[in-house]
Motif scaffolding. Structure first.
Motif, PDB file in Angstrom:
ATOM      1  N   ASP A   1      71.118 -16.302  91.634  1.00 24.27           N
ATOM      2  CA  ASP A   1      69.998 -16.167  90.704  1.00 24.27           C
ATOM      3  C   ASP A   1      70.455 -15.140  89.673  1.00 24.27           C
ATOM      4  O   ASP A   1      70.421 -13.938  89.930  1.00 24.27           O
ATOM      5  CB  ASP A   1      68.748 -15.699  91.447  1.00 24.27           C
ATOM      6  CG  ASP A   1      67.537 -15.556  90.549  1.00 24.27           C
ATOM      7  OD1 ASP A   1      67.696 -15.468  89.310  1.00 24.27           O
ATOM      8  OD2 ASP A   1      66.422 -15.516  91.086  1.00 24.27           O
ATOM      9  N   ILE A   2      70.908 -15.627  88.542  1.00 24.67           N
ATOM     10  CA  ILE A   2      71.510 -14.757  87.538  1.00 24.67           C
ATOM     11  C   ILE A   2      70.542 -13.663  87.076  1.00 24.67           C
ATOM     12  O   ILE A   2      70.952 -12.537  86.793  1.00 24.67           O
ATOM     13  CB  ILE A   2      72.077 -15.576  86.341  1.00 24.67           C
ATOM     14  CG1 ILE A   2      73.043 -14.746  85.504  1.00 24.67           C
ATOM     15  CG2 ILE A   2      70.964 -16.149  85.498  1.00 24.67           C
ATOM     16  CD1 ILE A   2      74.345 -14.455  86.151  1.00 24.67           C
ATOM     17  N   ASN A   3      69.252 -13.970  87.043  1.00 26.05           N
ATOM     18  CA  ASN A   3      68.257 -12.964  86.654  1.00 26.05           C
ATOM     19  C   ASN A   3      68.200 -11.810  87.660  1.00 26.05           C
ATOM     20  O   ASN A   3      68.067 -10.654  87.267  1.00 26.05           O
ATOM     21  CB  ASN A   3      66.874 -13.597  86.487  1.00 26.05           C
ATOM     22  CG  ASN A   3      66.805 -14.483  85.263  1.00 26.05           C
ATOM     23  OD1 ASN A   3      67.110 -14.048  84.153  1.00 26.05           O
ATOM     24  ND2 ASN A   3      66.446 -15.739  85.462  1.00 26.05           N
TER      25      ASN A   3
ATOM     26  N   ARG B   1      73.625  -1.293  94.347  1.00 24.60           N
ATOM     27  CA  ARG B   1      72.505  -0.902  93.485  1.00 24.60           C
ATOM     28  C   ARG B   1      72.255   0.604  93.538  1.00 24.60           C
ATOM     29  O   ARG B   1      71.586   1.150  92.689  1.00 24.60           O
ATOM     30  CB  ARG B   1      71.233  -1.635  93.884  1.00 24.60           C
ATOM     31  CG  ARG B   1      71.277  -3.121  93.671  1.00 24.60           C
ATOM     32  CD  ARG B   1      71.306  -3.480  92.207  1.00 24.60           C
ATOM     33  NE  ARG B   1      71.136  -4.921  92.065  1.00 24.60           N
ATOM     34  CZ  ARG B   1      71.077  -5.548  90.922  1.00 24.60           C
ATOM     35  NH1 ARG B   1      71.182  -4.879  89.803  1.00 24.60           N
ATOM     36  NH2 ARG B   1      70.932  -6.841  90.888  1.00 24.60           N
ATOM     37  N   THR B   2      72.808   1.241  94.546  1.00 27.52           N
ATOM     38  CA  THR B   2      72.642   2.688  94.702  1.00 27.52           C
ATOM     39  C   THR B   2      74.018   3.351  94.661  1.00 27.52           C
ATOM     40  O   THR B   2      75.024   2.702  94.964  1.00 27.52           O
ATOM     41  CB  THR B   2      71.942   3.016  96.037  1.00 27.52           C
ATOM     42  OG1 THR B   2      72.718   2.466  97.104  1.00 27.52           O
ATOM     43  CG2 THR B   2      70.528   2.437  96.078  1.00 27.52           C
ATOM     44  N   PRO B   3      74.097   4.646  94.310  1.00 29.08           N
ATOM     45  CA  PRO B   3      75.399   5.312  94.209  1.00 29.08           C
ATOM     46  C   PRO B   3      76.171   5.397  95.528  1.00 29.08           C
ATOM     47  O   PRO B   3      77.381   5.603  95.508  1.00 29.08           O
ATOM     48  CB  PRO B   3      75.049   6.714  93.712  1.00 29.08           C
ATOM     49  CG  PRO B   3      73.701   6.602  93.111  1.00 29.08           C
ATOM     50  CD  PRO B   3      73.010   5.494  93.837  1.00 29.08           C
TER      51      PRO B   3
ATOM     52  N   GLU C   1      71.715 -10.802 100.409  1.00 30.59           N
ATOM     53  CA  GLU C   1      70.583 -11.692 100.127  1.00 30.59           C
ATOM     54  C   GLU C   1      69.490 -11.000  99.316  1.00 30.59           C
ATOM     55  O   GLU C   1      68.714 -11.659  98.620  1.00 30.59           O
ATOM     56  CB  GLU C   1      70.021 -12.292 101.415  1.00 30.59           C
ATOM     57  CG  GLU C   1      69.391 -11.289 102.352  1.00 30.59           C
ATOM     58  CD  GLU C   1      68.917 -11.916 103.648  1.00 30.59           C
ATOM     59  OE1 GLU C   1      67.928 -11.413 104.199  1.00 30.59           O
ATOM     60  OE2 GLU C   1      69.530 -12.895 104.113  1.00 30.59           O
ATOM     61  N   ASP C   2      69.434  -9.674  99.377  1.00 32.96           N
ATOM     62  CA  ASP C   2      68.463  -8.919  98.582  1.00 32.96           C
ATOM     63  C   ASP C   2      69.073  -8.378  97.288  1.00 32.96           C
ATOM     64  O   ASP C   2      68.459  -7.551  96.610  1.00 32.96           O
ATOM     65  CB  ASP C   2      67.892  -7.758  99.400  1.00 32.96           C
ATOM     66  CG  ASP C   2      67.072  -8.243 100.586  1.00 32.96           C
ATOM     67  OD1 ASP C   2      66.368  -9.273 100.441  1.00 32.96           O
ATOM     68  OD2 ASP C   2      67.144  -7.611 101.658  1.00 32.96           O
ATOM     69  N   TYR C   3      70.292  -8.807  96.993  1.00 34.28           N
ATOM     70  CA  TYR C   3      71.005  -8.393  95.773  1.00 34.28           C
ATOM     71  C   TYR C   3      71.157  -6.870  95.710  1.00 34.28           C
ATOM     72  O   TYR C   3      71.041  -6.269  94.650  1.00 34.28           O
ATOM     73  CB  TYR C   3      70.296  -8.923  94.529  1.00 34.28           C
ATOM     74  CG  TYR C   3      70.472 -10.424  94.333  1.00 34.28           C
ATOM     75  CD1 TYR C   3      71.160 -10.911  93.243  1.00 34.28           C
ATOM     76  CD2 TYR C   3      69.962 -11.344  95.249  1.00 34.28           C
ATOM     77  CE1 TYR C   3      71.336 -12.287  93.049  1.00 34.28           C
ATOM     78  CE2 TYR C   3      70.133 -12.705  95.077  1.00 34.28           C
ATOM     79  CZ  TYR C   3      70.817 -13.164  93.984  1.00 34.28           C
ATOM     80  OH  TYR C   3      70.998 -14.523  93.805  1.00 34.28           O
ATOM     81  N   GLN C   4      71.503  -6.269  96.850  1.00 36.89           N
ATOM     82  CA  GLN C   4      71.681  -4.824  96.916  1.00 36.89           C
ATOM     83  C   GLN C   4      73.146  -4.410  96.905  1.00 36.89           C
ATOM     84  O   GLN C   4      73.462  -3.269  96.602  1.00 36.89           O
ATOM     85  CB  GLN C   4      70.985  -4.255  98.155  1.00 36.89           C
ATOM     86  CG  GLN C   4      69.474  -4.382  98.094  1.00 36.89           C
ATOM     87  CD  GLN C   4      68.901  -3.737  96.851  1.00 36.89           C
ATOM     88  OE1 GLN C   4      69.049  -2.536  96.642  1.00 36.89           O
ATOM     89  NE2 GLN C   4      68.252  -4.536  96.008  1.00 36.89           N
ATOM     90  N   TYR C   5      74.051  -5.317  97.271  1.00 40.63           N
ATOM     91  CA  TYR C   5      75.478  -5.033  97.150  1.00 40.63           C
ATOM     92  C   TYR C   5      76.208  -6.331  96.835  1.00 40.63           C
ATOM     93  O   TYR C   5      75.705  -7.426  97.091  1.00 40.63           O
ATOM     94  CB  TYR C   5      76.058  -4.370  98.404  1.00 40.63           C
ATOM     95  CG  TYR C   5      76.093  -5.244  99.636  1.00 40.63           C
ATOM     96  CD1 TYR C   5      77.110  -6.183  99.813  1.00 40.63           C
ATOM     97  CD2 TYR C   5      75.136  -5.119 100.630  1.00 40.63           C
ATOM     98  CE1 TYR C   5      77.145  -6.981 100.944  1.00 40.63           C
ATOM     99  CE2 TYR C   5      75.172  -5.904 101.765  1.00 40.63           C
ATOM    100  CZ  TYR C   5      76.175  -6.837 101.908  1.00 40.63           C
ATOM    101  OH  TYR C   5      76.217  -7.628 103.020  1.00 40.63           O
TER     102      TYR C   5
END
Length: 177
Positions: A39-41, A146-148, A126-130
């Motif tokens: 999902d590119i968005n 998504r986080t440092p 799956e949650d686009y977190q990494y």
């Protein structure tokens, strides 16, 4: 004389095949298959660089992150930022998804004119977190989050996937954030 001439013509082909075989033995095939759905968005936004393979355009940089934003024309605006020798550095580029249906995880990114490089999304939470990003070769690899910082268990799991894909984890440089 004819047998000798045939050997001379065949020699370059034989040498090339032997060199290719030797090269394959020293560099086992990597699995650079990309994600089957994207999902590119959801992929847009800020991604921190957790680790990377060394390459000249980011050498010596810390506190690196990238921001992606989708433009009205479907292209992707890319901004890479970081510190080099304590001074801010920024590179602005563009990206595109050339085959969104067939290969949704294969993007192209350019920071100079029309010269595009592969940007393969190899793994994506799956949650686009990494994300794990590579290319069509084994020369480039990034771990993005998504986080440092990534939780240790999550990072360890991703490192195992990198090994299973045939990449050399000892070449990873962990980025100071």
């Amino acid at each position: 004389m004819k047998k000798y001439c045939k050997f001379i013509y065949a020699f370059p082909l034989i040498a090339a095949l032997l060199a290719h075989t030797a090269c394959q033995a020293n560099h086992p095939q990597i699995d650079n298959s990309t994600v089957k759905q994207l999902d590119i968005n959801r992929y847009m936004g800020k991604w921190y660089e957790i680790a990377r393979y060394d390459h000249p355009f980011e050498r010596g940089m810390s506190h690196v992150y990238t921001e992606y934003s989708l433009l009205d024309n479907g292209k992707i605006h890319v901004v890479n930022k970081g510190l080099k020798n304590g001074k801010p550095k920024e590179a602005i580029g563009k990206g595109k998804q050339p085959h969104p249906i067939e290969y949704p995880g294969r993007l192209k990114v350019s920071f100079f004119l029309w010269f595009y490089a592969d940007y393969y999304i190899l793994e994506l939470d799956e949650d686009y977190q990494y994300a794990l990003v590579g290319s069509s070769s084994d020369n480039y690899l990034w771990i993005l989050s998504r986080t440092p910082e990534m939780p240790k268990a999550q990072l360890d799991g991703l490192l195992q996937k990198i090994i299973q894909r045939g990449y050399d984890v000892s070449k990873l440089i962990f980025v100071e954030q």
